[in-house]
Write a protein that holds these residues in place. Structure first.
Motif, PDB file in Angstrom:
ATOM      1  N   GLU A 108      -5.098  -4.253  10.136  1.00 52.17           N
ATOM      2  CA  GLU A 108      -4.618  -3.720   8.872  1.00 52.17           C
ATOM      3  C   GLU A 108      -3.242  -4.046   8.523  1.00 52.17           C
ATOM      4  O   GLU A 108      -2.736  -4.488   7.499  1.00 52.17           O
ATOM      5  N   GLU A 134       2.116   6.431  14.125  1.00 43.56           N
ATOM      6  CA  GLU A 134       2.225   7.065  13.043  1.00 43.56           C
ATOM      7  C   GLU A 134       3.008   8.536  13.046  1.00 43.56           C
ATOM      8  O   GLU A 134       3.653   8.871  12.607  1.00 43.56           O
ATOM      9  N   TYR A 159      -2.975   6.290  16.323  1.00 43.70           N
ATOM     10  CA  TYR A 159      -2.505   7.319  15.346  1.00 43.70           C
ATOM     11  C   TYR A 159      -1.125   7.678  16.134  1.00 43.70           C
ATOM     12  O   TYR A 159      -0.197   8.376  15.321  1.00 43.70           O
ATOM     13  N   ARG A 182      -4.369   3.213   9.865  1.00 45.81           N
ATOM     14  CA  ARG A 182      -5.634   2.740   9.147  1.00 45.81           C
ATOM     15  C   ARG A 182      -6.787   1.940   9.769  1.00 45.81           C
ATOM     16  O   ARG A 182      -7.929   2.492   9.968  1.00 45.81           O
ATOM     17  N   LYS A 183      -6.145   0.837   9.968  1.00 43.74           N
ATOM     18  CA  LYS A 183      -7.352  -0.078  10.958  1.00 43.74           C
ATOM     19  C   LYS A 183      -6.546  -0.914  11.822  1.00 43.74           C
ATOM     20  O   LYS A 183      -6.828  -2.107  11.794  1.00 43.74           O
ATOM     21  N   SER A 242       0.984  -1.242  -0.111  1.00 38.97           N
ATOM     22  CA  SER A 242       0.123  -0.040   0.113  1.00 38.97           C
ATOM     23  C   SER A 242       0.905   1.267   0.016  1.00 38.97           C
ATOM     24  O   SER A 242       0.550   2.237  -0.717  1.00 38.97           O
ATOM     25  N   GLU A 243       1.787   1.197   0.777  1.00 41.36           N
ATOM     26  CA  GLU A 243       2.781   2.362   0.760  1.00 41.36           C
ATOM     27  C   GLU A 243       3.611   2.630  -0.424  1.00 41.36           C
ATOM     28  O   GLU A 243       4.060   3.504  -0.725  1.00 41.36           O
ATOM     29  N   GLU A 274       1.403   4.447  -2.146  1.00 37.97           N
ATOM     30  CA  GLU A 274       1.125   5.885  -1.808  1.00 37.97           C
ATOM     31  C   GLU A 274       2.431   6.764  -1.982  1.00 37.97           C
ATOM     32  O   GLU A 274       2.325   8.009  -2.404  1.00 37.97           O
ATOM     33  N   ASN A 334       2.016   3.479   9.585  1.00 29.97           N
ATOM     34  CA  ASN A 334       0.865   4.133   8.762  1.00 29.97           C
ATOM     35  C   ASN A 334      -0.403   3.191   8.650  1.00 29.97           C
ATOM     36  O   ASN A 334      -1.431   3.644   8.749  1.00 29.97           O
ATOM     37  N   THR A 335       0.085   1.999   8.531  1.00 37.16           N
ATOM     38  CA  THR A 335      -0.895   0.721   8.366  1.00 37.16           C
ATOM     39  C   THR A 335      -1.695   0.597   9.524  1.00 37.16           C
ATOM     40  O   THR A 335      -3.025   0.437   9.515  1.00 37.16           O
TER      41      THR A 335
END
Ligand SMILES: NC(=O)C1=CN([C@@H]2O[C@H](COP(=O)(O)OP(=O)(O)OC[C@H]3O[C@@H](n4cnc5c(N)ncnc54)[C@H](OP(=O)(O)O)[C@@H]3O)[C@@H](O)[C@H]2O)C=CC1
Ligand SMILES: CC[C@](O)(C(C)=O)C(=O)O
Ligand SMILES: [Mg+2]
Ligand SMILES: [Mg+2]
Length: 491
Positions: A408, A259, A256, A403-404, A159-160, A163, A399-400
């Protein structure tokens, strides 16, 4: 087939482990030329398959997908992802014979089956690529002599990879050519072009070996990148709730918080992350992290030893043969943790508050980054590679979680990383039990405020700053970050 690394002499093992050269941007002057007009077929359209394919197509390359018959017939997620993004999708028989380059982006567990199915269909002189060398290094897969075998391993979740590319940047990438399979001498040119096509050249590319990639990748993912973030999330959450912090706040601070604090790490290393704390909190975080380092060092070293000596891969392969019993059980148990089940509250937490109220999390990150880096370098892995696998990738994994949560993270990392993450977590939580009894909400959940009136011991602060700045991960980080001019902020 057997463990290829273990068949080598000590001299050859050390030689392969230390293969790692930071490539100059001038070495990528040819861009994607070596692959322009070539037919590239990706086997598998999952975390890496889809995202690498999107980047490579945006870089002007011809990408299509080969999926197993059942995935196409049943319109599985891989089929839907590839076709909804406008890619040509076919069976192995339909598309593999047309390929100049085949990227094997299926889970490591499947590599032997996939390569055995794909290899007879590949045209003479084509190239087979991996994004992780497990199949070659730990399973000793033998590849047809006419085929070139390369590796382009992004040091990041898929995913990154996407991104960062969309942000005009990329993720650090290790490239390698399997020395036994480079019959036409084209491996390095193709690997470089592949790294440019995924955006890796913008963040830094290491010319390495299959062996160095496998041993460092397994170590990073099991310890600091995933294992310790999982352990830290569960322990910090439980601690806060036990001490009366509102669960929604605790959940948000952690989800969070990783991150946010590791964004500081990405930009300016451990030094910058720690500098974001007040002076008193920095001294406290330093002391906590020294304690954590002493407690966890033997566990980090055990993971490194098990990886180097092949015990880790043997254990995981035994679980593969046992229908993934451990992996699936551990995955289910993670979903039941209080942290995972408590949604983040609807509360405002400022960027600075994540640091101020998360001193213990900052301490855990520093301890984990330095321990993983030290264990890798002690085993002969070059510092630049150890940096990518410890410090640089931590924010990308964090970061993942933002997200969840852990769900995630464990869904987007490879199954291999997920297995190692749980293995570490299950050993680490009991190891930290006594330590966790000694900490309170002053270091997790509330702001650490000892400098209100008490002052700061200047001598101590100077010593702490010196220790942080002089760690070798900071030295190599300064050099590597100097070339990351296109890096973009996330938080
Ligand atoms: N996850 C990550 O971010 C990273 C992964 N890597 C490496 O990249 C490689 C791919 O990993 P990852 O992206 O996580 O993989 P995924 O688990 O996301 O791959 C799933 C894809 O593989 C296909 N697949 C599964 N089993 C088979 C099989 N038996 N035969 C053919 N296709 C199959 C699936 O298709 P179907 O629909 O048919 O099930 C699906 O398209 C691994 O070598 C991994 O170590 C490297 C860096 C990071
Ligand atoms: C998390 C580790 C990794 O190696 C990766 C994303 O780089 C993986 O195997 O998923
Ligand atoms: Mg990795
Ligand atoms: Mg990995």
């Amino acid at each position: 087939m057997g463990n290829y690394f273990n068949t080598l002499s000590l001299r050859d093992k050390l030689d392969q482990l230390s293969k790692c050269r930071f490539m100059d941007t001038s070495e990528f002057a040819d861009g994607v030329d070596a692959l322009k007009g070539k037919k590239i077929v990706i086997v598998g359209c999952g975390a890496q398959g889809l995202n690498q394919g999107l980047n490579m197509r945006d870089s002007g390359l011809d990408i299509s997908y080969a999926l197993r018959d059942a995935a196409i017939a049943e319109k599985r997620a891989s089929f839907v992802n590839a076709s909804e993004n406008g890619f040509v999708v076919g069976t192995y028989q339909e598309v593999i014979p047309t390929a100049d380059l085949v990227l094997n982006l299926t889970p490591d567990k499947q590599h032997t089956n996939v390569v055995k199915a794909v290899m007879p269909l590949m045209k003479k002189g084509a190239t087979l690529a991996y994004s992780h060398g497990f199949n070659i290094v730990e399973e000793g897969m033998q590849i047809r002599e006419d085929l070139t075998v390369i590796m382009v391993a992004p040091k990041s979740p898929g995913s990154e990879v996407r991104e960062e590319y969309k942000r005009g940047f990329g993720v650090p990438t290790l490239i390698a050519v399997h020395e036994e399979n480079d019959p036409e001498g084209k491996g390095w040119a193709q690997a470089k072009a592949y790294a440019v096509a995924t955006g890796g050249d913008k963040a830094g590319v290491l010319a390495s070996s299959f062996i160095a990639e496998v041993k460092s990748d397994l170590m990073g993912e099991q310890t600091i990148l995933c294992g310790l973030l999982q352990t830290g999330s569960i322990l910090c959450f439980d601690k806060m709730v036990e001490e009366g912090i509102e669960p929604g706040y605790a959940s948000k601070l952690i989800q969070y918080g990783w991150e946010t604090v590791t964004e500081g790490l990405k930009y300016g290393g451990v030094t910058n992350m720690m500098d974001r704390l007040s002076n008193a909190a920095k001294i406290k975080a330093f002391e906590l992290s020294e304690e954590l380092k002493d407690i966890m060092r033997p566990l980090f070293q055990k993971h490194m030893d098990d990886i180097i000596e092949g015990r880790f891969s043997a254990g995981m392969m035994a679980d593969w043969a046992n229908d993934d019993k451990d992996l699936l059980g551990w995955r289910a148990a993670t979903a039941e943790t209080a942290f995972e089940k408590t949604p983040a509250g609807d509360v405002e937490i400022t960027e600075q508050e994540y640091y101020d109220n998360g001193v213990l999390m900052v301490a855990m990150v520093r301890a984990g980054v330095e321990l993983a880096f030290e264990a890798m370098v002690d085993s002969g892995i070059i510092d630049a590679s150890a940096y990518y696998e410890s410090l640089h990738e931590t924010p990308l994994i964090a970061n993942t979680i933002a997200r969840k949560k852990l769900y995630e993270m464990n869904a987007v990392i490879s199954d291999t990383a997920e297995y190692g993450c749980y293995l570490f977590d299950h050993a680490c939580k009991p190891l930290l039990a006594d330590f966790m009894k000694t900490v309170g909400t002053d270091v997790i959940g509330k702001a650490y405020a000892k400098d209100n009136g008490e002052g700061v011991d200047n001598a101590k602060l100077i010593a702490v700053n010196k220790a942080l700045r002089n760690h070798p991960v900071e030295k190599v980080g300064e050099f590597l970050r100097a070339s990351m001019t296109a890096m973009k902020p996330i938080v």
